[in-house]
Design a protein around this motif. Structure first.
Motif, PDB file in Angstrom:
ATOM      1  N   GLU A  16       0.853  -1.191   0.000  1.00  0.00           N
ATOM      2  CA  GLU A  16       0.000   0.000   0.000  1.00  0.00           C
ATOM      3  C   GLU A  16       0.889   1.242   0.000  1.00  0.00           C
ATOM      4  O   GLU A  16       1.976   1.235   0.584  1.00  0.00           O
ATOM      5  CB  GLU A  16      -0.910  -0.067   1.246  1.00  0.00           C
ATOM      6  CG  GLU A  16      -1.839   1.090   1.467  1.00  0.00           C
ATOM      7  CD  GLU A  16      -2.864   1.354   0.365  1.00  0.00           C
ATOM      8  OE1 GLU A  16      -2.457   1.380  -0.810  1.00  0.00           O
ATOM      9  OE2 GLU A  16      -4.036   1.596   0.686  1.00  0.00           O
ATOM     10  N   ASP A  17       0.416   2.296  -0.652  1.00  0.00           N
ATOM     11  CA  ASP A  17       1.205   3.531  -0.675  1.00  0.00           C
ATOM     12  C   ASP A  17       1.181   4.232   0.680  1.00  0.00           C
ATOM     13  O   ASP A  17       2.217   4.647   1.196  1.00  0.00           O
ATOM     14  CB  ASP A  17       0.719   4.473  -1.799  1.00  0.00           C
ATOM     15  CG  ASP A  17      -0.795   4.696  -1.802  1.00  0.00           C
ATOM     16  OD1 ASP A  17      -1.493   4.187  -0.902  1.00  0.00           O
ATOM     17  OD2 ASP A  17      -1.290   5.372  -2.723  1.00  0.00           O
TER      18      ASP A  17
ATOM     19  N   ILE B 262      -1.194   4.511   4.608  1.00  0.00           N
ATOM     20  CA  ILE B 262      -2.328   4.156   5.471  1.00  0.00           C
ATOM     21  C   ILE B 262      -2.717   5.411   6.241  1.00  0.00           C
ATOM     22  O   ILE B 262      -1.867   6.045   6.871  1.00  0.00           O
ATOM     23  CB  ILE B 262      -1.986   3.018   6.453  1.00  0.00           C
ATOM     24  CG1 ILE B 262      -1.458   1.798   5.698  1.00  0.00           C
ATOM     25  CG2 ILE B 262      -3.228   2.635   7.266  1.00  0.00           C
ATOM     26  CD1 ILE B 262      -1.094   0.628   6.595  1.00  0.00           C
ATOM     27  N   ASP B 263      -3.985   5.767   6.161  1.00  0.00           N
ATOM     28  CA  ASP B 263      -4.483   6.955   6.854  1.00  0.00           C
ATOM     29  C   ASP B 263      -5.521   6.513   7.884  1.00  0.00           C
ATOM     30  O   ASP B 263      -5.162   6.155   9.005  1.00  0.00           O
ATOM     31  CB  ASP B 263      -5.055   7.923   5.805  1.00  0.00           C
ATOM     32  CG  ASP B 263      -5.562   9.217   6.415  1.00  0.00           C
ATOM     33  OD1 ASP B 263      -5.253   9.494   7.578  1.00  0.00           O
ATOM     34  OD2 ASP B 263      -6.276   9.972   5.719  1.00  0.00           O
TER      35      ASP B 263
ATOM     36  N   ARG C 175      -9.091   2.230   6.959  1.00  0.00           N
ATOM     37  CA  ARG C 175     -10.287   1.522   6.470  1.00  0.00           C
ATOM     38  C   ARG C 175      -9.988   0.664   5.245  1.00  0.00           C
ATOM     39  O   ARG C 175     -10.414  -0.488   5.172  1.00  0.00           O
ATOM     40  CB  ARG C 175     -11.373   2.530   6.103  1.00  0.00           C
ATOM     41  CG  ARG C 175     -12.036   3.172   7.299  1.00  0.00           C
ATOM     42  CD  ARG C 175     -13.173   4.027   6.795  1.00  0.00           C
ATOM     43  NE  ARG C 175     -13.850   4.704   7.873  1.00  0.00           N
ATOM     44  CZ  ARG C 175     -13.911   6.029   7.984  1.00  0.00           C
ATOM     45  NH1 ARG C 175     -13.327   6.799   7.108  1.00  0.00           N
ATOM     46  NH2 ARG C 175     -14.567   6.567   8.979  1.00  0.00           N
TER      47      ARG C 175
ATOM     48  N   LYS D 111       0.252   7.370   8.244  1.00  0.00           N
ATOM     49  CA  LYS D 111      -0.232   8.573   8.934  1.00  0.00           C
ATOM     50  C   LYS D 111      -1.001   8.096  10.153  1.00  0.00           C
ATOM     51  O   LYS D 111      -2.227   8.001  10.125  1.00  0.00           O
ATOM     52  CB  LYS D 111      -1.221   9.316   8.016  1.00  0.00           C
ATOM     53  CG  LYS D 111      -0.636  10.362   7.136  1.00  0.00           C
ATOM     54  CD  LYS D 111      -1.713  11.359   6.697  1.00  0.00           C
ATOM     55  CE  LYS D 111      -2.165  11.086   5.292  1.00  0.00           C
ATOM     56  NZ  LYS D 111      -3.029  12.132   4.720  1.00  0.00           N
TER      57      LYS D 111
ATOM     58  N   ALA E 290      -0.648  15.279   7.132  1.00  0.00           N
ATOM     59  CA  ALA E 290      -0.684  16.272   6.056  1.00  0.00           C
ATOM     60  C   ALA E 290      -1.040  15.542   4.776  1.00  0.00           C
ATOM     61  O   ALA E 290      -0.875  14.323   4.696  1.00  0.00           O
ATOM     62  CB  ALA E 290       0.687  16.919   5.916  1.00  0.00           C
TER      63      ALA E 290
HETATM   64  P1  IMP Z   1      -7.373   4.991   4.322  1.00  0.00           P
HETATM   65  O1  IMP Z   1      -8.463   4.032   3.942  1.00  0.00           O
HETATM   66  O2  IMP Z   1      -7.937   6.232   4.959  1.00  0.00           O
HETATM   67  O3  IMP Z   1      -6.282   4.391   5.146  1.00  0.00           O
HETATM   68  O4  IMP Z   1      -6.785   5.549   2.981  1.00  0.00           O
HETATM   69  C1  IMP Z   1      -5.845   4.919   2.208  1.00  0.00           C
HETATM   70  C2  IMP Z   1      -5.869   5.478   0.804  1.00  0.00           C
HETATM   71  O5  IMP Z   1      -6.205   6.863   0.808  1.00  0.00           O
HETATM   72  C3  IMP Z   1      -4.496   5.418   0.184  1.00  0.00           C
HETATM   73  O6  IMP Z   1      -4.337   4.252  -0.563  1.00  0.00           O
HETATM   74  C4  IMP Z   1      -4.459   6.639  -0.696  1.00  0.00           C
HETATM   75  O7  IMP Z   1      -4.987   6.334  -1.967  1.00  0.00           O
HETATM   76  C5  IMP Z   1      -5.381   7.625  -0.018  1.00  0.00           C
HETATM   77  N1  IMP Z   1      -4.646   8.629   0.796  1.00  0.00           N
HETATM   78  C6  IMP Z   1      -4.612   8.744   2.132  1.00  0.00           C
HETATM   79  N2  IMP Z   1      -3.848   9.780   2.525  1.00  0.00           N
HETATM   80  C7  IMP Z   1      -3.383  10.326   1.375  1.00  0.00           C
HETATM   81  C8  IMP Z   1      -2.492  11.445   1.120  1.00  0.00           C
HETATM   82  O8  IMP Z   1      -1.968  12.147   2.002  1.00  0.00           O
HETATM   83  N3  IMP Z   1      -2.228  11.675  -0.196  1.00  0.00           N
HETATM   84  C9  IMP Z   1      -2.759  10.942  -1.211  1.00  0.00           C
HETATM   85  N4  IMP Z   1      -3.578   9.916  -1.004  1.00  0.00           N
HETATM   86  C10 IMP Z   1      -3.893   9.603   0.287  1.00  0.00           C
END
Ligand code: IMP
Length: 179
Positions: free
Chosen positions: A99-100, A102-103, A106, A131, A151
């Motif tokens: 994965e690029d 994780i925020d 989900r 993150k 960020a």
């Molecule tokens: P999560 O489901 O919120 O963990 O989101 C993961 C996905 O959201 C990643 O695979 C990215 O495509 C996108 N994402 C989350 N944060 C960023 C960011 O800072 N820049 C660009 N894409 C993000």
């Protein structure tokens, strides 16, 4: 594109060095089990990271791709949709999910659950960026390239509305670009 970047967080060289370290840690684990990992990249953001990482493995690996989406603009929608599914079965396989970033957690949590539901033997997660402050569900990567603050970042595969993926570094996007 460069004018839209507030700050470069990780250069191409730093990412490459970190990928070497990660690959050696990760392959030590598969050497122990003797499994050939199915390296599953989540499109499109993880492609540059996957490409850099797999070059460093000395063990055989297989590659697979899946496209899921949960983001619209700069906010997670919380709703994960499969846009392109994998072509092979994951039943009984050891999967290395790439994965690029994780925020909220989900996306990765739902994909991991799906892989186990489909009969995967083992799923390990490697994320270029983490993150942790953004987390809303419990989810930890097994391997992380870099922890970053809360960020919005672009480059090295990461986009804002499909732009900036081809930047060779990871940088913070200026707020005025998306506000
Ligand atoms: P999560 O489901 O919120 O963990 O989101 C993961 C996905 O959201 C990643 O695979 C990215 O495509 C996108 N994402 C989350 N944060 C960023 C960011 O800072 N820049 C660009 N894409 C993000």
């Amino acid at each position: 594109m460069l004018n839209d970047i507030k700050e470069v967080l990780f250069s191409e060289e730093e990412i490459s060095e970190r990928c070497k370290e990660l690959a050696s840690e990760i392959e030590a684990c598969y050497k122990e089990t003797g499994a050939t990992p199915l390296v599953l990249a989540l499109l499109k953001g993880s492609i540059p990271f996957m490409a850099e990482l797999i070059k460093r493995f000395t063990i055989p690996v297989e590659l697979e791709f899946m496209s899921v989406s949960s983001y619209s603009g700069v906010a997670s929608t919380g709703d994960v949709k499969i846009n392109k599914d994998m072509d092979v079965s994951c039943r009984g396989r050891s999967i290395l999910l790439v994965e690029d970033i994780i925020d909220t957690g989900r996306t990765i949590k739902q994909v991991v659950q799906l892989l186990y539901d489909r009969g995967a033997e083992d799923v390990k997660i490697v994320a270029l960026l983490d993150k942790k402050e953004g987390r809303v569900v419990e989810c930890e990567a097994d391997y992380v390239g870099f922890d970053i603050p809360n960020a919005f970042v672009v480059g090295y595969g990461l986009d804002y509305n499909q732009k900036y993926r081809n930047l060779p570094f990871v940088g913070v996007l200026k707020e005025e670009v998306y506000s």
